[in-house]
Each structure stands twice: as C-alpha cells, then as structure tokens.
Motif scaffolding. Structure first.
Motif, PDB file in Angstrom:
ATOM      1  N   VAL A  34       0.855  -1.184   0.000  1.00 15.99           N
ATOM      2  CA  VAL A  34       0.000   0.000   0.000  1.00 15.99           C
ATOM      3  C   VAL A  34       0.899   1.244   0.000  1.00 15.99           C
ATOM      4  O   VAL A  34       1.758   1.378   0.881  1.00 15.99           O
ATOM      5  CB  VAL A  34      -0.927   0.046   1.230  1.00 15.99           C
ATOM      6  CG1 VAL A  34      -1.826   1.271   1.175  1.00 15.99           C
ATOM      7  CG2 VAL A  34      -1.755  -1.231   1.331  1.00 15.99           C
ATOM      8  N   PRO A  35       0.737   2.176  -0.948  1.00 14.04           N
ATOM      9  CA  PRO A  35       1.517   3.418  -0.918  1.00 14.04           C
ATOM     10  C   PRO A  35       0.909   4.416   0.064  1.00 14.04           C
ATOM     11  O   PRO A  35      -0.297   4.653   0.053  1.00 14.04           O
ATOM     12  CB  PRO A  35       1.414   3.932  -2.361  1.00 14.04           C
ATOM     13  CG  PRO A  35       0.145   3.352  -2.888  1.00 14.04           C
ATOM     14  CD  PRO A  35      -0.069   2.051  -2.170  1.00 14.04           C
ATOM     15  N   VAL A  36       1.748   4.994   0.926  1.00 19.95           N
ATOM     16  CA  VAL A  36       1.302   5.969   1.932  1.00 19.95           C
ATOM     17  C   VAL A  36       2.247   7.167   1.880  1.00 19.95           C
ATOM     18  O   VAL A  36       3.456   7.024   2.076  1.00 19.95           O
ATOM     19  CB  VAL A  36       1.304   5.357   3.353  1.00 19.95           C
ATOM     20  CG1 VAL A  36       0.722   6.354   4.354  1.00 19.95           C
ATOM     21  CG2 VAL A  36       0.519   4.057   3.386  1.00 19.95           C
ATOM     22  N   ARG A  37       1.700   8.346   1.639  1.00 19.64           N
ATOM     23  CA  ARG A  37       2.508   9.559   1.554  1.00 19.64           C
ATOM     24  C   ARG A  37       2.657  10.223   2.915  1.00 19.64           C
ATOM     25  O   ARG A  37       1.865   9.985   3.831  1.00 19.64           O
ATOM     26  CB  ARG A  37       1.868  10.553   0.569  1.00 19.64           C
ATOM     27  CG  ARG A  37       1.853  10.063  -0.868  1.00 19.64           C
ATOM     28  CD  ARG A  37       1.303  11.108  -1.818  1.00 19.64           C
ATOM     29  NE  ARG A  37       1.296  10.630  -3.187  1.00 19.64           N
ATOM     30  CZ  ARG A  37       2.354  10.653  -3.989  1.00 19.64           C
ATOM     31  NH1 ARG A  37       3.501  11.154  -3.557  1.00 19.64           N
ATOM     32  NH2 ARG A  37       2.269  10.183  -5.218  1.00 19.64           N
TER      33      ARG A  37
ATOM     34  N   GLU B 293      -2.315   8.630   6.934  1.00 20.31           N
ATOM     35  CA  GLU B 293      -2.366   7.541   7.901  1.00 20.31           C
ATOM     36  C   GLU B 293      -2.996   6.320   7.249  1.00 20.31           C
ATOM     37  O   GLU B 293      -4.062   6.408   6.635  1.00 20.31           O
ATOM     38  CB  GLU B 293      -3.173   7.956   9.130  1.00 20.31           C
ATOM     39  CG  GLU B 293      -3.279   6.854  10.192  1.00 20.31           C
ATOM     40  CD  GLU B 293      -4.017   7.336  11.430  1.00 20.31           C
ATOM     41  OE1 GLU B 293      -3.358   7.907  12.319  1.00 20.31           O
ATOM     42  OE2 GLU B 293      -5.248   7.143  11.504  1.00 20.31           O
ATOM     43  N   LEU B 294      -2.321   5.196   7.381  1.00 17.10           N
ATOM     44  CA  LEU B 294      -2.846   3.931   6.887  1.00 17.10           C
ATOM     45  C   LEU B 294      -3.672   3.264   7.983  1.00 17.10           C
ATOM     46  O   LEU B 294      -3.213   3.115   9.117  1.00 17.10           O
ATOM     47  CB  LEU B 294      -1.690   3.014   6.490  1.00 17.10           C
ATOM     48  CG  LEU B 294      -2.048   1.544   6.214  1.00 17.10           C
ATOM     49  CD1 LEU B 294      -2.974   1.430   5.010  1.00 17.10           C
ATOM     50  CD2 LEU B 294      -0.794   0.705   6.023  1.00 17.10           C
ATOM     51  N   ARG B 295      -4.892   2.888   7.646  1.00 18.12           N
ATOM     52  CA  ARG B 295      -5.749   2.132   8.552  1.00 18.12           C
ATOM     53  C   ARG B 295      -6.151   0.851   7.828  1.00 18.12           C
ATOM     54  O   ARG B 295      -6.735   0.908   6.748  1.00 18.12           O
ATOM     55  CB  ARG B 295      -6.995   2.931   8.945  1.00 18.12           C
ATOM     56  CG  ARG B 295      -6.665   4.236   9.667  1.00 18.12           C
ATOM     57  CD  ARG B 295      -7.916   5.007  10.035  1.00 18.12           C
ATOM     58  NE  ARG B 295      -7.592   6.271  10.684  1.00 18.12           N
ATOM     59  CZ  ARG B 295      -8.500   7.161  11.094  1.00 18.12           C
ATOM     60  NH1 ARG B 295      -9.791   6.891  10.928  1.00 18.12           N
ATOM     61  NH2 ARG B 295      -8.123   8.284  11.665  1.00 18.12           N
ATOM     62  N   ALA B 296      -5.824  -0.281   8.418  1.00 18.42           N
ATOM     63  CA  ALA B 296      -6.082  -1.558   7.768  1.00 18.42           C
ATOM     64  C   ALA B 296      -6.658  -2.546   8.775  1.00 18.42           C
ATOM     65  O   ALA B 296      -6.340  -2.497   9.968  1.00 18.42           O
ATOM     66  CB  ALA B 296      -4.801  -2.120   7.154  1.00 18.42           C
ATOM     67  N   SER B 297      -7.511  -3.434   8.296  1.00 19.67           N
ATOM     68  CA  SER B 297      -8.056  -4.485   9.134  1.00 19.67           C
ATOM     69  C   SER B 297      -8.206  -5.746   8.295  1.00 19.67           C
ATOM     70  O   SER B 297      -8.337  -5.684   7.070  1.00 19.67           O
ATOM     71  CB  SER B 297      -9.418  -4.089   9.730  1.00 19.67           C
ATOM     72  OG  SER B 297     -10.382  -3.931   8.708  1.00 19.67           O
ATOM     73  N   VAL B 298      -8.157  -6.892   8.969  1.00 14.47           N
ATOM     74  CA  VAL B 298      -8.305  -8.163   8.291  1.00 14.47           C
ATOM     75  C   VAL B 298      -9.232  -9.054   9.109  1.00 14.47           C
ATOM     76  O   VAL B 298      -9.211  -9.013  10.345  1.00 14.47           O
ATOM     77  CB  VAL B 298      -6.942  -8.855   8.073  1.00 14.47           C
ATOM     78  CG1 VAL B 298      -6.297  -9.232   9.397  1.00 14.47           C
ATOM     79  CG2 VAL B 298      -7.084 -10.081   7.185  1.00 14.47           C
ATOM     80  N   SER B 299     -10.065  -9.818   8.428  1.00 12.93           N
ATOM     81  CA  SER B 299     -10.932 -10.802   9.078  1.00 12.93           C
ATOM     82  C   SER B 299     -10.745 -12.133   8.373  1.00 12.93           C
ATOM     83  O   SER B 299     -10.704 -12.192   7.138  1.00 12.93           O
ATOM     84  CB  SER B 299     -12.407 -10.381   9.006  1.00 12.93           C
ATOM     85  OG  SER B 299     -12.631  -9.202   9.738  1.00 12.93           O
TER      86      SER B 299
ATOM     87  N   THR C 124       6.183   2.819   0.529  1.00 14.83           N
ATOM     88  CA  THR C 124       5.470   1.586   0.223  1.00 14.83           C
ATOM     89  C   THR C 124       5.453   0.726   1.476  1.00 14.83           C
ATOM     90  O   THR C 124       6.494   0.246   1.930  1.00 14.83           O
ATOM     91  CB  THR C 124       6.132   0.821  -0.930  1.00 14.83           C
ATOM     92  OG1 THR C 124       6.104   1.638  -2.103  1.00 14.83           O
ATOM     93  CG2 THR C 124       5.385  -0.477  -1.206  1.00 14.83           C
ATOM     94  N   VAL C 125       4.268   0.559   2.050  1.00 13.29           N
ATOM     95  CA  VAL C 125       4.097  -0.237   3.259  1.00 13.29           C
ATOM     96  C   VAL C 125       3.649  -1.631   2.855  1.00 13.29           C
ATOM     97  O   VAL C 125       2.749  -1.799   2.028  1.00 13.29           O
ATOM     98  CB  VAL C 125       3.057   0.407   4.199  1.00 13.29           C
ATOM     99  CG1 VAL C 125       2.830  -0.467   5.430  1.00 13.29           C
ATOM    100  CG2 VAL C 125       3.519   1.789   4.611  1.00 13.29           C
TER     101      VAL C 125
END
Length: 431
Positions: free
Chosen positions: A269-272, A276-282, A355-356
C-alpha cells in the motif's frame, strides 16, 4: 489537425505522469451497480412450536405476529422471501420428514397481503431439518454481487443431521457467497443456543434469544433493515504473494483473498507523508481446526522492518478472527536523495510515497482429515486518510540545547535549595 495535436499532448501528459508516479495501485471495483437488499426469513414450523410459553401464547402464534409486523414495516426496496421447515409432513417417517422444507414466498418485491396470508395458514407439524433449509435458502437468494441475509427463527436444534447445520454454514462461507445468517432462538435451551451461535458465527452473523413477542418483532425488523446497510459492492478479489517485492499494489478499498494454514501473505500500500494507513483483516474458520489459533496483521517497511502490528486469538469458541492497525507516514520515513534547489528555477520534486507491506499471517492447524484447499476466506479492508496530528506540547529542544537547558535548571534548583536551607538553619539557631 488541432484535435490531433491536443490528443497527442494529453497522451504524452498521461505517459509522463505514469513515469513519475509509478504503477497505479489496484483499486476496488466501483463500477458495479448496487443491488437491492435481499433477505429470506426461515421459520421453524416443527411440532415443538406448539408450546405455549411466550407471553402465554404458542411459539408459532408469536412468530406469525412478528412476521406480519415485519412485512407491514418492510422498506419498499427490500426483496424478501419466506421459507419454512417442518410445515407439511405429519407422518413419522424421518427420512421423508427430514426433506420437509418449502419456499412459500419467493425472494423479490413483496406482495404484503399474499405474504401474510401464507404465514397465517402455518401449523406446527413435523421434523426440524435446519441444515437442509439453510442450504435451500442460500439457493433461493442466488449468487449476486451484494451481501444477502438469512434470518433463521427456530425453537430447537436440528433433528435431521446430516447435513449438520453448522457445517452447512461453514460450507456457505467457504464458497465466498457473501451470505450472512442471523439466528433467533425461541427456547432457552443450551444445546440450541450453541448450535445457533455456531451457525451465526460461521457466516459473520448474530445470535439473539427472543423471550417475548416484542423482542422477536423488534429483532427481525432490525435485521431486515440491516440488510440495506451491508456491502452494496462485493470485495475485489486479489491474490497476495509470499514476498513484499512481488505483492500486489492496493488502493483503499475492500479485498477478498484466501490463505492456507500457517501461511503469510503480502500486499503493498503506498502511503505519503501526512497520511495515515488504517487496515483491518478478518479470517473465517470455514472448516474444523485445532484449538488455540490466531491471526496477525503487520505493517512493515520494504526492507522488512516492522512498523506496527495487530492480532487476535481464539481457543475454539470463535468462527471469525479480526485484527487491525494504524500507521502514519512522516517525512523522516522517506529516503530522499534530491538536494535542495536554491536557484529557484526548478520545481519542487514530488515526494514519493512510502510503500508499506501488509502481512497477513495465521496460526491455524487443520484437524485430521480436514481439506487444506482452498484456503480460508480473508477479507482485507484498507483506508488511507489524513494523519491525525499529536496534541501540541512544550518543546524543550533537543541535542545541545536540551543539555544546556537541563544544566541551567539544575544549577538554579541547587542554588534555591541552598538558600532555603541556610535560612532555615539560621532561624532554628536563633529560636
């Protein structure tokens, strides 16, 4: 000729932009047309529904009243169907009775009068083939692009397994059908509660024990209305990889994937800076696994340094595990080699994004005889928003400035303490 030149200029501009910014991240599909909410109510009409233990009324009469109230209040855009189980066969042949399930109202725009008339004629009759009814209800709803809901109302556990209703729910989840099963229990029985919890948990649904007519009516209305608030677009299918450098580049959105037992899957995921990157997984447990398991979501830099992590764990009582994280990009995180331009003749170069790498891992272990393929369902949600700045505080400086400040503060503190001590001693001697 003018139009040709303009088209060429636009094309060159697009090529230049692509060269400067790099590949465009894969984005969630936003061209799909939202479908209307689709819900099917599945009602148990087996013999046990004759019991008169809800507000002094029989369970079936309470359920019929609730259905009438729900049909009257149904949003116009909702497509509703009604299926029953144990409603027609009065004999004692279990093989025949366990096939007793019918759709009495097809899924679609509702004829309210016809729907209420069909429900009013139901009388408690036979067996309880919950698993078969769930499988049939999923077929009734079809395989559209949006999330669909089944609302199961029953007072007893399945008396016809196989198919086991909990296993049927896991099979439906494994098919990636975007199907949610909510369950409502009309009897305070522990075995029934455990089975309904298992069915709901396998598909991301809810379980509720309804002990009165008002509770049942209110809960069914709430679940039907919730159908309009679920995903209006299906998650975009994406394939994670086993390394960061080959992982797919993702834009904000909702993505679906599958992950094998004890696997690590990578996404980028590109983050400038300033974002703020917010991510979740299920992850859904759509098949039997050993006790004690967990899911881990990590954000790492391209060189493997861990930035932040989120985790969830279970011990056999959860069918869905979820984890989330937040991480902000700052200027210090960027590796920049451009010298500052002091001539004023060149434009300021664009700041490249960080790049995260998002890494989804699990610690599930299959029970003997459990199929390892396909992998377990994974849903990954990604947002990139403006970073929330930390509250301002006093700036004491850093390096030599901070050292000098601390030295002066120490000298002043010692001087004041010495003067106070001399004054106290002199006063004590005089007295």
């Amino acid at each position: 000729m003018i139009n040709f030149r303009r088209s060429a200029a636009v094309l060159l501009g697009l090529l230049a932009t692509t060269a400067l910014t790099g590949p465009v991240p894969a984005a969630a599909d936003e061209e799909q047309v939202a479908e209307p909410p689709r819900v099917e109510l599945v009602l148990d009409v087996s013999g046990s529904m004759r019991a008169a233990d809800i507000d002094g009324r029989s369970r079936i009469s309470v359920a019929q009243q609730a259905f009438n109230d729900v049909v009257d209040a149904l949003p116009e855009e909702t497509q509703l169907g009604i299926r029953v189980l144990g409603a027609t066969y009065k004999g004692k042949d279990k093989k025949v009775g366990c096939q007793d399930t019918q759709q009495i109202v097809p899924v679609g725009p509702v004829d309210r009068s016809a729907a209420k008339a069909a429900v009013a004629t139901l009388r408690p009759t036979g067996f309880t083939p919950v698993g078969l009814a769930l499988r049939s209800a999923a077929q009734d709803l079809g395989a559209g692009t949006t999330t669909r809901r089944i609302v199961l109302i029953t007072d007893g556990e399945d008396t016809c397994a196989p198919p086991d209703p909990c296993q049927v729910a896991r099979e439906l989840a494994a098919q990636g059908t975007s199907l949610v099963v909510d369950t409502l229990g009309l009897a305070p029985d522990e075995k029934v509660r455990r089975q309904l919890l298992c069915i709901a948990g396998a598909t991301g649904g809810t379980y509720t024990a309804a002990q009165s007519a008002d509770e049942l009516t209110g809960r069914i209305k709430q679940l039907v209305e919730r159908a309009g608030d679920t995903h209006t677009r299906a998650p975009t299918v994406v394939g994670g990889t086993d390394a960061c450098d080959s992982a797919p580049l993702l834009a904000p959105g909702v993505y679906a994937d599958r992950e094998s037992f004890s696997e690590h899957r990578y996404y980028r995921v590109p983050v400038r800076p300033g974002q703020e990157l917010r991510a979740s997984v299920s992850m859904a447990l759509d098949r039997p696994v050993n006790r004690d398991y967990g899911v881990l979501l990590r954000a790492t830099a391209a060189d493997g340094r861990e930035l932040v992590r989120g985790a969830d764990a279970g011990s056999g009582r959860a069918d869905v595990l979820s984890a989330g994280l937040r991480w902000s990009a700052t200027a210090d995180d960027e590796d920049t080699t451009d010298d500052e331009d002091t001539t004023g003749t060149s434009p300021t170069p664009a700041v490249e994004p960080t790049t995260v790498c998002l890494v989804v891992s699990n610690s599930f272990a299959a029970r003997p005889g459990t199929a390892a393929t396909p992998g377990m369902p994974v849903e990954l949600t990604i947002y990139v928003v403006a970073a929330a700045g930390a509250p301002d505080g006093p700036d004491l400086g850093r390096g030599w400035v901070l050292l000098a400040l601390l030295t002066v503060a120490g000298l002043l503190t010692g001087l004041i303490a010495g003067l106070l001590t001399r004054w106290w001693v002199a006063t004590w001697r005089e007295n």
